[in-house]
Design an enzyme around this catalytic site. Structure first.
Site, PDB file in Angstrom:
ATOM      1  N   GLY A  27       0.790  -1.229   0.000  1.00 16.32           N
ATOM      2  CA  GLY A  27       0.000   0.000   0.000  1.00 16.32           C
ATOM      3  C   GLY A  27       0.822   1.278   0.000  1.00 16.32           C
ATOM      4  O   GLY A  27       0.322   2.333   0.381  1.00 16.32           O
ATOM      5  N   GLU A 105       8.165   4.894  -6.299  1.00 16.53           N
ATOM      6  CA  GLU A 105       9.117   3.852  -6.703  1.00 16.53           C
ATOM      7  C   GLU A 105      10.547   4.393  -6.741  1.00 16.53           C
ATOM      8  O   GLU A 105      11.313   4.130  -7.682  1.00 16.53           O
ATOM      9  CB  GLU A 105       8.741   3.267  -8.076  1.00 16.53           C
ATOM     10  CG  GLU A 105       7.359   2.645  -8.128  1.00 16.53           C
ATOM     11  CD  GLU A 105       7.311   1.194  -7.674  1.00 16.53           C
ATOM     12  OE1 GLU A 105       8.280   0.739  -7.006  1.00 16.53           O
ATOM     13  OE2 GLU A 105       6.311   0.521  -7.975  1.00 16.53           O
ATOM     14  N   ALA A 106      10.915   5.137  -5.706  1.00 15.17           N
ATOM     15  CA  ALA A 106      12.200   5.837  -5.695  1.00 15.17           C
ATOM     16  C   ALA A 106      13.391   4.883  -5.742  1.00 15.17           C
ATOM     17  O   ALA A 106      14.507   5.296  -6.091  1.00 15.17           O
ATOM     18  CB  ALA A 106      12.289   6.739  -4.456  1.00 15.17           C
ATOM     19  N   CYS A 170       0.285 -17.546   4.483  1.00 13.05           N
ATOM     20  CA  CYS A 170      -0.284 -17.834   5.807  1.00 13.05           C
ATOM     21  C   CYS A 170      -1.147 -16.714   6.372  1.00 13.05           C
ATOM     22  O   CYS A 170      -1.807 -16.909   7.391  1.00 13.05           O
ATOM     23  CB  CYS A 170       0.851 -18.165   6.789  1.00 13.05           C
ATOM     24  SG  CYS A 170       1.784 -16.710   7.293  1.00 13.05           S
ATOM     25  N   CYS A 236       7.552 -17.735   5.593  1.00 13.47           N
ATOM     26  CA  CYS A 236       7.149 -18.313   4.310  1.00 13.47           C
ATOM     27  C   CYS A 236       8.043 -17.846   3.150  1.00 13.47           C
ATOM     28  O   CYS A 236       7.912 -18.339   2.034  1.00 13.47           O
ATOM     29  CB  CYS A 236       5.702 -17.946   4.004  1.00 13.47           C
ATOM     30  SG  CYS A 236       4.533 -18.529   5.258  1.00 13.47           S
TER      31      CYS A 236
HETATM   32 ZN    ZN Z   1       3.577 -16.438   5.914  1.00 12.77          ZN
END
Ligand code: ZN
Length: 243
Positions: A27, A105-106, A170, A236
């Site tokens: 975000g 998007e520096a 997850c 993960c």
């Molecule tokens: Zn995870």
């Protein structure tokens, strides 16, 4: 109170440097645009910049990711942005009357951005950067053509906001961007992706995903992107060949 004859600019003439950072899908763009809109409500003059490499959704507007599919030239849902290839293009484009300079998007801009940000602040303009803070290896995102990384922007910021995404595996808070590489394709035509190697390249200036995508194995694989990214938590997140 101590008396002094300091002739340096007063505190109020120094622009505030703010950095919004985090992984992909956290975000950052929405937060940057929220601040831009608030500044405009406060009748401040805002200029928005983005690097030319960020052409995933729209060439000259900065769009939140969730609006990517709704991108339409005729609908001004985003904010008009100057598209620059090099950081040195920014200063000549900033108007004297501008109060806020926002840069999306520096992490894709070159190391000249560092002094550009400092000069803008010194001239009294607030600067807001949004940037990816880590590459897919969980290392500070390197700045192309230099030994710097984006941590330098955090070091000179007056304020920073670290955003988390949601782990797609997850559901926990995600601080990392998982890079997956196309490895094969099933008999029924489904692509098989696997975690990218530590030694696969980081996308910086001049090594865009578009260039990487031309290295596809066969004609049949051409319909799938070579690399895809998703947000993951530390548990993960997988980097193949990591020592
Ligand atoms: Zn995870």
């Amino acid at each position: 109170m101590a008396q002094h004859d300091d002739q340096s600019p007063s505190q109020s003439s120094i622009g505030k440097i703010s950095v919004i950072h985090g992984p992909m899908f956290s975000g950052k763009t929405e937060e940057l645009l929220r601040r831009v809109r608030r500044a405009k409500i406060a009748r401040k003059k805002v200029q928005l910049f983005k690097p030319a490499i960020d052409n995933r959704y729209h060439a000259t507007q900065v769009l939140p990711h969730y609006l990517a599919n709704a991108a339409d030239e005729s609908v001004q849902v985003g904010e008009a942005a100057h598209v620059v290839r090099q950081a040195r293009e920014i200063l000549p484009l900033v108007a004297t009357a501008t109060d806020v300079v926002a840069i999306e998007e520096a992490q894709f801009l070159d190391a000249a951005l560092f002094n550009t940000v400092r000069r803008l602040s010194r001239s009294g303009k607030d600067v807001i950067l949004s940037l990816l803070d880590q590459d897919y290896r969980r290392l500070p995102f390197p700045i192309a053509g230099s030994s710097r990384n984006v941590g330098d922007y955090l070091a000179i910021a007056h304020e920073s906001l670290k955003l988390a995404a949601i782990c797609v595996v997850c559901g926990d808070e995600a601080h990392h961007s998982q890079k997956l590489q196309l490895k094969n394709i099933t008999r029924d035509g489904k692509p098989i992706y696997a975690p990218a190697s530590f030694f696969s390249e980081v996308v910086t200036v001049g090594t865009s995903q578009e260039i990487a995508q031309t290295k596809l194995f066969t004609e049949r694989l051409r319909e799938f992107p070579e690399n895809i990214y998703e947000a993951r938590c530390r548990n993960c997140h997988i980097v193949a060949d990591e020592s």
